[in-house]
Design a protein around this motif. Structure first.
Motif, PDB file in Angstrom:
ATOM      1  N   GLU A  88       0.824  -1.207   0.000  1.00  0.00           N
ATOM      2  CA  GLU A  88       0.000   0.000   0.000  1.00  0.00           C
ATOM      3  C   GLU A  88       0.856   1.253   0.000  1.00  0.00           C
ATOM      4  OE1 GLU A  88      -3.234   2.326   2.864  1.00  0.00           O
ATOM      5  OE2 GLU A  88      -2.475   0.352   3.424  1.00  0.00           O
ATOM      6  N   LEU A  89       1.905   1.263   0.833  1.00  0.00           N
ATOM      7  CA  LEU A  89       2.781   2.423   0.890  1.00  0.00           C
ATOM      8  C   LEU A  89       3.463   2.666  -0.451  1.00  0.00           C
ATOM      9  CD1 LEU A  89       4.463   1.815   4.379  1.00  0.00           C
ATOM     10  CD2 LEU A  89       2.869   3.651   3.808  1.00  0.00           C
ATOM     11  N   LEU A  90       3.881   1.597  -1.120  1.00  0.00           N
ATOM     12  CA  LEU A  90       4.554   1.760  -2.408  1.00  0.00           C
ATOM     13  C   LEU A  90       3.623   2.314  -3.477  1.00  0.00           C
ATOM     14  CD1 LEU A  90       6.653  -1.542  -2.493  1.00  0.00           C
ATOM     15  CD2 LEU A  90       7.517   0.767  -2.192  1.00  0.00           C
ATOM     16  N   GLN A  91       2.315   2.109  -3.303  1.00  0.00           N
ATOM     17  CA  GLN A  91       1.371   2.540  -4.325  1.00  0.00           C
ATOM     18  C   GLN A  91       0.697   3.875  -4.035  1.00  0.00           C
ATOM     19  OE1 GLN A  91      -1.087  -0.807  -6.141  1.00  0.00           O
ATOM     20  NE2 GLN A  91      -0.309  -1.837  -4.304  1.00  0.00           N
ATOM     21  N   VAL A  92       0.839   4.409  -2.784  1.00  0.00           N
ATOM     22  CA  VAL A  92       0.132   5.649  -2.468  1.00  0.00           C
ATOM     23  C   VAL A  92       1.046   6.745  -1.944  1.00  0.00           C
ATOM     24  CG1 VAL A  92      -2.018   4.416  -1.985  1.00  0.00           C
ATOM     25  CG2 VAL A  92      -0.443   4.895  -0.106  1.00  0.00           C
ATOM     26  N   ARG A  93       2.253   6.410  -1.468  1.00  0.00           N
ATOM     27  CA  ARG A  93       3.136   7.414  -0.886  1.00  0.00           C
ATOM     28  C   ARG A  93       4.272   7.767  -1.848  1.00  0.00           C
ATOM     29  NH1 ARG A  93       3.077   7.966   4.749  1.00  0.00           N
ATOM     30  NH2 ARG A  93       0.940   7.658   5.484  1.00  0.00           N
ATOM     31  N   GLY A  94       4.785   8.996  -1.689  1.00  0.00           N
ATOM     32  CA  GLY A  94       5.926   9.436  -2.478  1.00  0.00           C
ATOM     33  C   GLY A  94       5.626   9.387  -3.957  1.00  0.00           C
ATOM     34  N   GLU A  95       6.542   8.865  -4.726  1.00  0.00           N
ATOM     35  CA  GLU A  95       6.315   8.648  -6.150  1.00  0.00           C
ATOM     36  C   GLU A  95       5.591   7.313  -6.309  1.00  0.00           C
ATOM     37  OE1 GLU A  95      10.127  11.112  -7.967  1.00  0.00           O
ATOM     38  OE2 GLU A  95      10.162   8.913  -8.002  1.00  0.00           O
ATOM     39  N   ALA A  96       4.263   7.373  -6.265  1.00  0.00           N
ATOM     40  CA  ALA A  96       3.436   6.171  -6.221  1.00  0.00           C
ATOM     41  C   ALA A  96       3.682   5.282  -7.430  1.00  0.00           C
ATOM     42  CB  ALA A  96       1.962   6.566  -6.138  1.00  0.00           C
TER      43      ALA A  96
END
Length: 923
Positions: A851-859
């Motif tokens: 989830e973090l990889l897909q919604v945070r920073g450069e998703a």
């Protein structure tokens, strides 16, 4: 080499023989008292930065008088430097060799030898020749578990005793070049914190150490061991001051802070570790005020106390003479001259009665040093230096003068050419000075205080007008800057706000205060519009924002913001300055905590270049472009900078070449501020807690010479690659570079390959990732723009390809300076994860990580995630459940997913891991 003249017979004359003999002798052997200051000191041109002067005194260490006959010379310490100061000629000789603050000093009885020591994990003791200033012996790591806290020479100066913070006493035969102690003994904890040691001047086999409650006596016995013989205990109220041996009797004299002196009678038949009984002590109530210093000289007992008084007593404790009008604070040290003021011809005079014939130097807890002439009963102040933390320093734009302000409100202007104070004042109302700056015209000196107040003073006289003292901001001032036309002053405070002042004849007025950042401000800078003479104002913050203000349209009660731009994703910008006009574009150079320096277009605020900055233990925290000087033969531009504890120089333009930068340790406890002279020949650093300002002389030719020795073209950059030019990693770069050419022409093409010295920019991101540098999408864009727009302003055309040399430079400048550390990964897991692993270590749920990889920073999209995990595990098809456990620990993420070795200190893929070798194919 010195030439020698021969007589007609072919033989050398006696004078020639003497000259030749002297030329072969060491400089230490031939030195005399006049040698050190016989001629003006000329700094060696082999160093880019040479320490020229130390302004400030370590008030906790003693001051020793070395000469008091034809010239007055004494020794003291400041920061990590020992200073031999010739008051007669107003010159200093600096004893440089320590990388940590000097913790203790001593001198031999004949004043020939000096010992200095520091207190660090790797402690160093250096022995110096006071006649030549040359270090003659060095003891490395002699007390590795805490450093040296006390040091003393024996009476004949052949032995040296050191007292370590780890409760160990060592004796060294330093004259025989030994590197192991002759004797040592360890002290038990019940002896207290021993912080003082001294030899018996009449017997080099005896010495004592003391704490505030106990005095220990030692002796080297005939069996060759070094034993603690007896222990004294506190009998009077108040802590004890350092003790001394009696000049004739086998006694120890111990002063007390209660004004009492205890006389310990020792016997020759002492047993080891024996506690002296009360029968061996005589208690004498000498005075009402606490005694801080006790010494003996010429059959006299001399005391210094908390009132700043110095008293002389005879052997029966009868008062002989006193000095009560020195106007000093508590006495720290008293040092007597080896010369008598007048000749004493009576035989046996010194053995039969006290003689008050030596001049002496007294130092106080407030860094005052006073010389007393015994025959005339007169005294004069030799030094009155900073004794409080000093965080403010600024140079005059037209004169050889530098302003210094400390935390007690003391402000002074110092002439760095004449080495004298021009004027001094104490700002008693606001007290703590945080920063100072002088306007470009040299008329006003602005002072910022911890209270938030701002005062405008005359830069030449330090006089102020009450109407120009402003107390509006409630927070401590951290930065100050004048505009180029001296019409505006801007300040930044710890409240994350900017305050603006304007000169409205005949006085300064307050315009307003604006909180423009949500995290602390790291720098503040004025500039000039390219197309006009209007001022521009910028601030930089920990929030990674670069904020520009509309200075011209700001008015009373209103500070106007022009723009706000986020500069970084993860790095924290530390400082900025205007880049010299080396191209048609106007740049701001910004240094970050990741050892990078970036050039931003001043109008669009876009990153145009990323470069590796100085890597000297800590990131650069302040920078400034040096003015062009007369001795700048190359015509180059230079930048001065400071890190946490070092000051350095950098040759411009910035290009990542490590040999174009040099730095030296300036303040081991931390640099608080720095400034440079208007002629570009000096840099000044303020040390904050060490209460000193150091003056550094610049040699541009030495800096250019060091850069030339680093090699030409790509030679300096090869040293930054693992294995260098002939290493395996360089061959991998070549292989990947030529593979990119094949990849661009089509892997399955059957046509004849067209080899080229360049590859398209489209291959650059994949190539960087194959080399184990994994830039973000924003970093990729910055990298591509840096190459594509490299010559656009000159030619109006874009660059679409890159050669191998340019690739290597780009890789070195953009990749993390020290890799991604394991500590950063641990911090990330502590922030994002939850306790649940072994020993309570944080773990991250698999679904939470996705989830973090897909919604945070450069998703990332699902397809991008699938592509990444396919490359990491080398699988064509997979399910996350089959390769990633539900709970991910740091070890699983590091070793199982990223494929790093178990002992890797940084996140660099290990050899053969699919994350690097398959990256080109997968991309």
């Amino acid at each position: 080499m010195t030439s020698h003249h021969f007589c007609l017979t072919g033989k050398m004359s006696e004078s020639d023989i003497d000259k030749l003999r002297r030329s072969r002798e060491s400089l230490v052997y031939t030195a005399t008292r006049e040698t050190l200051f016989a001629q003006e000191t000329t700094h060696s041109k082999t160093h880019a930065l040479s320490l020229d002067w130390v302004s400030g005194v370590n008030s906790s260490l003693p001051v020793y008088i070395l000469q008091d006959h034809s010239q007055l010379v004494f020794l003291y310490a400041g920061a990590h430097v020992g200073i031999i100061y010739n008051h007669t000629s107003n010159s200093q000789h600096l004893l440089q060799g320590h990388c940590s603050p000097i913790s203790c000093m001593c001198v031999s009885e004949d004043r020939r030898w000096i010992g200095t020591a520091d207190q660090n994990k790797k402690s160093t003791v250096i022995l110096w020749d006071s006649y030549s200033g040359i270090p003659v012996h060095t003891l490395f790591d002699c007390h590795p578990n805490g450093g040296v806290i006390a040091i003393a020479f024996s009476g004949d100066a052949k032995q040296l005793v050191t007292l370590g913070n780890e409760r160990c006493v060592c004796i060294w035969d330093w004259t025989n070049d030994c590197h192991e102690p002759l004797w040592l003994t360890e002290l038990r904890p019940e002896y207290g914190y021993q912080n003082y040691v001294i030899y018996n001047p009449n017997n080099s086999t005896q010495l004592l150490s003391s704490s505030e409650s106990q005095v220990l006596f030692y002796s080297t016995v005939s069996s060759g061991t070094f034993d603690l013989y007896c222990e004294t205990h506190k009998l009077a109220g108040g802590p004890l001051s350092p003790s001394v041996f009696h000049w004739r009797e086998f006694r120890i004299l111990t002063p007390s802070r209660a004004g009492v002196i205890m006389v310990w009678d020792l016997t020759q038949d002492l047993d080891s570790n024996q506690r002296l009984s009360r029968d061996h002590v005589k208690i004498i109530s000498l005075q009402e005020h606490p005694i801080t210093v006790l010494t003996v000289v010429d059959n006299c007992i001399v005391t210094g106390d908390t009132r700043g008084h110095v008293n002389f007593y005879d052997e029966n404790m009868l008062l002989l003479t006193w000095f009560t009008q020195l106007n000093l604070d508590p006495i720290v040290s008293i040092s007597f001259s080896k010369e008598f003021e007048r000749e004493y011809l009576e035989d046996g005079t010194l053995d039969t009665k006290p003689v008050l014939g030596r001049n002496f130097v007294v130092s106080s807890s407030t860094s005052a040093v006073v010389h007393v002439n015994m025959e005339r009963s007169t005294w004069r102040v030799l030094l009155q230096e900073n004794c409080d933390p000093l965080h403010a320093v600024a140079c005059h734009p037209k004169q050889p003068a530098v302003a210094m302000g400390n935390c007690s409100g003391s402000l002074k202007i110092w002439d760095y050419r004449q080495k004298r104070i021009v004027c001094r004042t104490v700002l008693e109302k606001e007290k703590e000075i945080c920063c100072v700056t002088i306007d470009p015209q040299g008329r006003y000196l602005a002072v910022g205080f911890a209270s938030g107040a701002v005062h405008f003073l005359d830069a030449n006289t330090l006089q102020s007008d009450p109407k120009e003292c402003f107390d509006y901001p409630p927070d401590s001032i951290s930065h100050m800057s004048f505009s180029h036309d001296s019409r505006y002053l801007a300040t930044a405070d710890v409240g994350k706000a900017v305050t603006l002042f304007r000169m409205q004849q005949p006085q300064w007025i307050y315009l307003g205060r604006y909180r423009s950042h949500y995290k602390p401000i790291t720098d503040l800078l004025f500039g000039v519009h390219q197309d006009s003479s209007k001022p521009r104002l910028f601030t930089l913050g920990v929030d990674r924002l670069l904020v520009e203000y509309d200075v011209e349209n700001s008015d009373v009660g209103q500070v106007v913001i022009l723009s706000s731009k986020r500069l970084e994703q993860s790095a924290v910008p530390k400082c900025m300055t205007w880049y010299p006009p080396l191209s048609s574009e106007e740049f701001l150079v910004v240094a970050s905590d990741q050892y990078k320096m970036k050039l931003f277009n001043s109008m669009s605020k876009t990153c145009r270049k990323t470069l590796l900055g100085p890597t000297y233990g800590s990131p650069v925290k302040k920078i400034g472009i040096l003015p062009t000087s007369e001795n700048n033969e190359s015509g180059s531009h230079y930048m001065a900078y400071v890190t946490e504890d070092k000051v350095g120089l950098q040759i411009l333009p910035l290009d990542g070449n490590p040999y174009k930068s040099q730095a030296v340790v300036c303040h081991p406890t931390g640099v608080s501020a720095f400034a440079y002279s208007h002629d570009g020949l000096f840099v000044f650093t303020a040390g904050g807690p060490d209460c000193t300002v150091l003056s550094w002389q610049i040699s541009y030719s030495a800096l250019e010479g060091a850069a030339a020795l680093g090699g030409k073209e790509l030679e300096p950059y090869y040293t930054l690659l693992e294995g260098g030019r002939n290493g395996e990693f360089y061959r991998e770069i070549e292989d990947f570079f030529y593979y990119c050419q094949i990849h661009n022409q089509g892997l399955e093409s059957m046509e004849t390959r067209q080899l080229s010295p360049k590859i398209p920019l489209t291959e650059l991101p994949s190539l960087m990732r194959a080399l184990a540098y994994f830039p973000t999408e924003e970093e990729v864009e910055d990298m591509l723009n840096e190459v594509k727009l490299g010559q656009y302003t000159e030619t109006g055309e874009y660059i679409t390809d890159i050669n191998l040399a340019e690739l290597i430079k780009l890789y070195i400048n953009h990749r993390p300076a020290f890799g991604i550390s394991a500590e950063e990964l641990i911090t990330a897991f502590e922030v994002l994860g939850e306790p649940g692993g072994p020993a309570g270590k944080p773990v991250l749920d698999r679904d939470r990580m996705l989830e973090l990889l897909q919604v945070r920073g450069e998703a990332m999209s699902e397809d991008e995630l699938a592509e990444c995990f396919t490359g990491l595990f080398g699988l064509q098809e997979y399910t996350l459940e089959s390769v990633i456990p539900e709970k991910i620990s740091i070890e699983i993420f590091t070793h199982h997913i990223l494929g790093l070795p178990s002992s890797s200190p940084s996140l660099t893929p290990k050899k053969g891991h699919k994350g690097s070798e398959q990256q080109l194919d997968d991309d």
